[in-house]
Design a protein around this motif. Structure first.
Motif, mmCIF file in Angstrom:
data_model
loop_
_atom_site.group_PDB
_atom_site.id
_atom_site.type_symbol
_atom_site.label_atom_id
_atom_site.label_comp_id
_atom_site.label_asym_id
_atom_site.label_seq_id
_atom_site.Cartn_x
_atom_site.Cartn_y
_atom_site.Cartn_z
ATOM 1 N N MET A 58 0.476 -1.297 -0.089
ATOM 2 C CA MET A 58 -0.160 0.276 -0.057
ATOM 3 C C MET A 58 0.461 1.186 -0.134
ATOM 4 S SD MET A 58 -1.345 0.144 3.946
ATOM 5 C CE MET A 58 -1.219 -2.152 4.003
ATOM 6 N N GLU A 59 0.519 1.946 -0.220
ATOM 7 C CA GLU A 59 0.806 3.430 -0.047
ATOM 8 C C GLU A 59 0.161 4.208 0.843
ATOM 9 O OE1 GLU A 59 1.156 5.574 -4.130
ATOM 10 O OE2 GLU A 59 2.326 7.577 -3.542
ATOM 11 N N ALA A 60 1.534 5.533 1.621
ATOM 12 C CA ALA A 60 1.031 6.243 2.512
ATOM 13 C C ALA A 60 1.003 7.309 1.692
ATOM 14 C CB ALA A 60 2.277 6.059 3.592
ATOM 15 N N ILE A 117 6.904 5.285 0.412
ATOM 16 C CA ILE A 117 6.554 5.945 1.251
ATOM 17 C C ILE A 117 7.393 7.502 0.345
ATOM 18 C CG2 ILE A 117 7.490 7.620 3.712
ATOM 19 C CD1 ILE A 117 7.398 5.708 5.212
ATOM 20 N N ASN A 118 6.587 8.499 0.267
ATOM 21 C CA ASN A 118 6.856 9.327 -1.015
ATOM 22 C C ASN A 118 7.909 10.350 -0.362
ATOM 23 O OD1 ASN A 118 4.802 9.002 -2.852
ATOM 24 N ND2 ASN A 118 3.878 9.080 -1.570
ATOM 25 N N VAL A 119 9.147 9.628 -1.401
ATOM 26 C CA VAL A 119 10.223 11.203 -0.211
ATOM 27 C C VAL A 119 10.132 12.101 -1.441
ATOM 28 C CG1 VAL A 119 12.414 11.012 -0.006
ATOM 29 C CG2 VAL A 119 10.887 10.136 1.529
ATOM 30 N N VAL A 149 10.874 2.983 -0.757
ATOM 31 C CA VAL A 149 10.433 4.558 -0.738
ATOM 32 C C VAL A 149 10.362 4.970 -2.660
ATOM 33 C CG1 VAL A 149 12.483 6.520 -0.732
ATOM 34 C CG2 VAL A 149 12.326 5.155 1.297
ATOM 35 N N GLU A 150 9.476 5.827 -2.294
ATOM 36 C CA GLU A 150 9.054 6.112 -3.279
ATOM 37 C C GLU A 150 10.048 7.368 -4.055
ATOM 38 O OE1 GLU A 150 4.643 6.753 -5.167
ATOM 39 O OE2 GLU A 150 4.180 4.632 -3.639
ATOM 40 N N ILE A 151 10.250 7.712 -4.483
ATOM 41 C CA ILE A 151 10.730 8.622 -5.061
ATOM 42 C C ILE A 151 11.454 8.838 -6.791
ATOM 43 C CG2 ILE A 151 12.992 9.268 -3.423
ATOM 44 C CD1 ILE A 151 14.996 8.332 -5.497
ATOM 45 N N VAL A 179 10.560 3.948 -8.505
ATOM 46 C CA VAL A 179 10.946 5.364 -8.657
ATOM 47 C C VAL A 179 9.311 5.427 -8.941
ATOM 48 C CG1 VAL A 179 11.079 6.077 -11.113
ATOM 49 C CG2 VAL A 179 12.662 4.951 -9.804
ATOM 50 N N ASP A 180 8.905 6.197 -8.534
ATOM 51 C CA ASP A 180 7.252 7.119 -8.854
ATOM 52 C C ASP A 180 7.575 8.062 -10.197
ATOM 53 O OD1 ASP A 180 4.907 8.064 -7.902
ATOM 54 O OD2 ASP A 180 4.942 9.060 -6.018
ATOM 55 N N ASP A 181 6.138 8.408 -10.278
ATOM 56 C CA ASP A 181 5.491 8.491 -11.571
ATOM 57 C C ASP A 181 6.900 8.591 -12.760
ATOM 58 O OD1 ASP A 181 3.613 9.962 -9.541
ATOM 59 O OD2 ASP A 181 5.150 12.070 -9.937
ATOM 60 N N LEU A 200 9.186 -0.042 -11.057
ATOM 61 C CA LEU A 200 8.882 1.537 -11.265
ATOM 62 C C LEU A 200 7.223 1.735 -11.309
ATOM 63 C CD1 LEU A 200 9.728 1.147 -14.531
ATOM 64 C CD2 LEU A 200 11.313 2.123 -12.821
ATOM 65 N N LYS A 201 6.459 3.116 -11.170
ATOM 66 C CA LYS A 201 5.187 2.782 -10.865
ATOM 67 C C LYS A 201 4.943 4.124 -11.788
ATOM 68 C CE LYS A 201 3.342 3.482 -7.002
ATOM 69 N NZ LYS A 201 2.719 3.816 -5.814
ATOM 70 N N ILE A 202 4.044 3.411 -12.905
ATOM 71 C CA ILE A 202 4.408 4.181 -14.522
ATOM 72 C C ILE A 202 3.350 5.103 -13.962
ATOM 73 C CG2 ILE A 202 3.264 4.182 -16.562
ATOM 74 C CD1 ILE A 202 3.603 1.027 -16.591
ATOM 75 N N ALA A 236 1.252 -0.041 -12.171
ATOM 76 C CA ALA A 236 0.311 0.987 -12.795
ATOM 77 C C ALA A 236 -0.684 1.718 -11.779
ATOM 78 C CB ALA A 236 0.146 0.279 -14.361
ATOM 79 N N GLU A 237 0.026 3.530 -11.832
ATOM 80 C CA GLU A 237 -0.980 4.116 -10.955
ATOM 81 C C GLU A 237 -1.903 4.546 -11.420
ATOM 82 O OE1 GLU A 237 1.593 6.767 -8.630
ATOM 83 O OE2 GLU A 237 2.084 7.061 -10.136
ATOM 84 N N GLY A 238 -2.811 4.874 -10.962
ATOM 85 C CA GLY A 238 -4.646 5.774 -11.160
ATOM 86 C C GLY A 238 -5.432 4.738 -12.425
HETATM 87 MG MG MG Z 1 3.886 8.191 -4.571
#
Ligand code: MG
Ligand code: C2E
Ligand code: MG
Ligand code: MG
Length: 292
Positions: A58-60, A117-119, A149-151, A179-181, A200-202, A236-238
């Protein structure tokens, strides 16, 4: 914002700019008080295995509950927190809250799932995220493998400090790196490998194209084959529609996250989702080529 669209460009009225500056200053002053009065909480959004529909992590996502204004969206205050330097304190607070939450779930006898966690770039630029993580993990007796950690690509490439060294220090605690976004920045294949990113998060923008244009599928297919060849897993996000989900499954994307599965929810609601485990009923995947 009121804007006048000319041929191929937008013009913003000058008074609006002052308004924006004033709002930023207000938010900044409010943020100081919010940190003192602990007005922040964390919502959690599940990520599920694209093949089985089982929650795998899960994402915080931080939430600011302002006593008068109610919930303030992160996109309004994260940029202000970054430019004012308050992000370090806020970021440390989020990391602490997440570790505390993991300890609480553990005490309830739940099987834990990793929490990402987003950094942000400025946070990362300070160079002490590895220590902040170590302190919070030790404080609540949580192992690093429960944290990711998402960066973003740009945070990774920033040259303010020794990014490679810091990522290694984070990773040495058993924390995974995502890797975020992905797709919105400029990272290269060799950099992803050099930085030893685990996944990776697309970005949502690419998910949004699925089913609308062939380009969307082509892009995601390329990311998947590259990531898988480098041993990285892909989220895949969203994901908002069944059609997007079906295409992602056919393309063998590893995990999905989005409103179709669940919106970000408070910790108490996440507890129910963790007990349920399978969050979406999925048929056998169609491994047909969408990209013929
Ligand atoms: Mg994120
Ligand atoms: P992000 O890390 O890319 O997080 C995903 C954002 O997309 C979240 O917005 C989430 O609620 C939203 N989202 C998830 N599924 C869907 C969907 O199906 N459709 C749509 N339209 N949106 C979806 P949120 O919570 O508003 O956060 C926005 C951004 O703020 C995050 O983007 C992240 O960059 C930043 N952020 C959030 N929490 C933190 C934090 O604790 N620390 C830092 N540094 N940044 C944070
Ligand atoms: Mg993202
Ligand atoms: Mg985003």
């Amino acid at each position: 914002a009121v804007k006048v669209a000319g041929k191929g460009h937008h013009r913003f009225y000058q008074p609006e700019l002052f308004e924006v500056i004033r709002q930023r200053r207000d938010i900044e002053q409010n943020l100081v008080a919010a940190l003192e009065e602990d007005q922040f909480t964390v919502y959690y959004q599940p990520r599920v295995d694209a093949l089985t529909g089982e929650m795998c992590s899960m994402e915080a996502l931080v939430r600011w509950i302002h006593p008068q204004q109610g919930m303030v969206p992160p996109l309004e205050f994260i940029p202000v927190a970054e430019s004012s330097g308050l992000i370090a304190q806020l970021g440390a607070r989020v990391i602490d809250m997440v570790c505390q939450q993991l300890a609480q779930w553990k005490s309830l006898g739940l099987e834990l799932l990793p929490v990402s966690i987003n950094v942000s770039a400025h946070q990362f630029g300070r160079g002490d995220v590895d220590r902040v993580l170590a302190v919070a993990l030790a404080r609540y007796g949580i192992e690093g493998r429960w944290i990711e950690v998402e960066i973003t690509e740009s945070a990774m490439m920033g040259d303010q400090n020794d990014a490679l060294g810091q990522l290694a220090a984070i990773r040495s605690q058993g924390v995974r790196l995502l890797v975020d976004d992905f797709g919105t920045g400029y990272s290269s294949l060799s950099q992803l490998q050099k930085f030893a990113m685990d996944g990776l998060k697309i970005d949502r923008a690419f998910t949004l194209e699925l089913g609308k244009s062939k380009q969307g599928e082509v892009f995601i297919r390329a990311i998947l084959s590259m990531a898988h060849a480098l041993g990285m897993s892909v989220v895949a996000e969203g994901v908002e529609t069944v059609q997007q989900l079906e295409i992602l499954r056919a393309l063998q994307c590893n995990e999905v996250q989005g409103y179709l599965i669940s919106r970000p929810v408070p910790a108490e609601q996440m507890l129910e989702l963790m007990r349920k485990r399978f969050l979406i009923d999925l048929p056998e995947p169609v491994l047909a080529s969408y990209c013929a």
